[in-house]
Design a protein around this motif. Structure first.
Motif, short mmCIF file in Angstrom:
data_model
loop_
_atom_site.label_atom_id
_atom_site.label_comp_id
_atom_site.label_asym_id
_atom_site.label_seq_id
_atom_site.Cartn_x
_atom_site.Cartn_y
_atom_site.Cartn_z
N PHE A 1 1.98 9.22 -6.17
CA PHE A 1 2.57 10.54 -5.91
C PHE A 1 3.64 10.88 -6.95
O PHE A 1 3.65 11.97 -7.55
CB PHE A 1 3.18 10.58 -4.51
N GLY B 1 -1.77 13.93 2.61
CA GLY B 1 -2.00 12.58 3.10
C GLY B 1 -0.77 11.99 3.76
O GLY B 1 -0.85 11.40 4.85
N ALA B 2 0.39 12.17 3.12
CA ALA B 2 1.63 11.66 3.69
C ALA B 2 1.98 12.38 4.99
O ALA B 2 2.38 11.75 5.98
CB ALA B 2 2.77 11.82 2.68
N THR C 1 2.33 1.69 -3.42
CA THR C 1 1.30 2.14 -4.35
C THR C 1 1.06 3.64 -4.19
O THR C 1 0.95 4.38 -5.18
CB THR C 1 0.00 1.37 -4.11
N TYR C 2 0.98 4.09 -2.94
CA TYR C 2 0.79 5.52 -2.66
C TYR C 2 1.96 6.32 -3.22
O TYR C 2 1.77 7.37 -3.84
CB TYR C 2 0.66 5.73 -1.15
N SER D 1 0.83 -1.21 0.00
CA SER D 1 0.00 0.00 0.00
C SER D 1 0.86 1.25 0.00
O SER D 1 0.57 2.23 -0.70
CB SER D 1 -0.93 -0.01 1.22
N LEU E 1 -1.97 14.63 -2.06
CA LEU E 1 -1.15 13.46 -1.74
C LEU E 1 -0.09 13.80 -0.68
O LEU E 1 0.20 13.00 0.21
CB LEU E 1 -0.49 12.92 -3.00
#
Length: 275
Positions: A64, A118-119, A59-60, A56, A115
């Motif tokens: 990005f 999110g990180a 994938t993230y 996951s 993104l």
């Protein structure tokens, strides 16, 4: 009547057509494209091996880096759009010819910022779980950074799409984070510049009729840093940046023709390349 494709007859400024390759941006695009491929391969391997967390995360990271490569690629291109501008209604009954921003740069920039938030949110949550004052301080600072970033996103999406509107009285610029009006008498030059890509620079002096409204304070883009000049990078344009440059230069040099900007006569002139 001419159709929108006729604007392609207007030759691009030589300042934009000479070799102006930005080696750093080109290398950045290639690097992030390679990293995207590596992350995708790693994600596939991790997920197929049952490592859900690692898969996951990879994938993230791939998503990005793909968007970062996309934005870097867009910045290095010279847009060749030929869609003509349109006459729109402004406040106080004024009409003008509007060159609109494209939605695609908004997509790339918004995706990268979201993104990133999110990180940062993951790091902030991890830091908040710590018991030390340093970890809690870090979580607070990251949280504030996320709030500022989200506020910026909301600001420029609320104003989207930006546009540059030429009227008989002056030029209205709705950018990502501010609105700016400059009367014609304060404008003294129109330049085909280069700021990490082709850029229309309308040079102006401060005046009593100039209006500026900032929606993000002093935080903003390169366009905001160069005020009172009106600066529009070609990568943002949905209409032809070449036509914008030629149109602004034409009506600066021909004040007796500015009445056309309140009607379709200006749009027809632009479509026919009579600039």
């Amino acid at each position: 009547m001419s159709d929108g494709r006729a604007t392609s007859r207007v030759p691009a400024p030589t300042e934009w057509t000479v070799n102006r390759t930005n080696g750093w941006l080109t290398a950045t695009t290639g690097m992030f494209a390679f990293m995207t491929a590596c992350a995708v391969a790693g994600a596939v391997w991790a997920l197929s091996s049952g490592q859900v967390v690692a898969g996951s995360a990879l994938t993230y990271g791939a998503i990005f880096m793909f968007h970062t490569a996309g934005l870097s690629f867009v910045v290095t291109q010279v847009p060749s759009r030929t869609q003509p501008p349109a006459v729109i209604q402004l406040g106080a009954g004024e009409q003008g010819v509007a060159f609109r921003y494209s939605y695609w740069p908004y997509y790339w920039l918004t995706a990268i910022l979201l993104l990133t938030c999110g990180a940062l949110g993951v790091f902030a949550a991890s830091a908040a779980l710590g018991a030390s004052a340093a970890s809690l301080t870090a979580a607070l600072l990251l949280g504030l950074l996320i709030l500022v970033t989200v506020a910026l996103i909301v600001t420029f999406l609320r104003m989207a799409p930006g546009r540059l509107t030429l009227t008989a009285t002056g030029i209205h610029h709705q950018s990502l984070t501010f609105q700016h009006f400059v009367p014609w008498y304060a404008i003294y030059d129109v330049e085909a510049g280069w700021i990490n890509g082709p850029t229309v620079i309308i040079k102006a002096l401060p005046s009593e009729d100039t209006k500026l409204t900032r929606y993000a304070g002093r935080i903003g883009t390169r366009e905001a840093q160069l005020l009172p000049f009106i600066v529009v990078r070609a990568l943002w344009m949905a209409n032809s940046p070449t036509a914008l440059y030629r149109t602004a230069a034409f009506y600066l040099a021909n004040p007796e023709q500015r009445h056309e900007l309140a009607s379709k006569a200006a749009v027809q002139r632009i479509a026919e390349g009579r600039l």
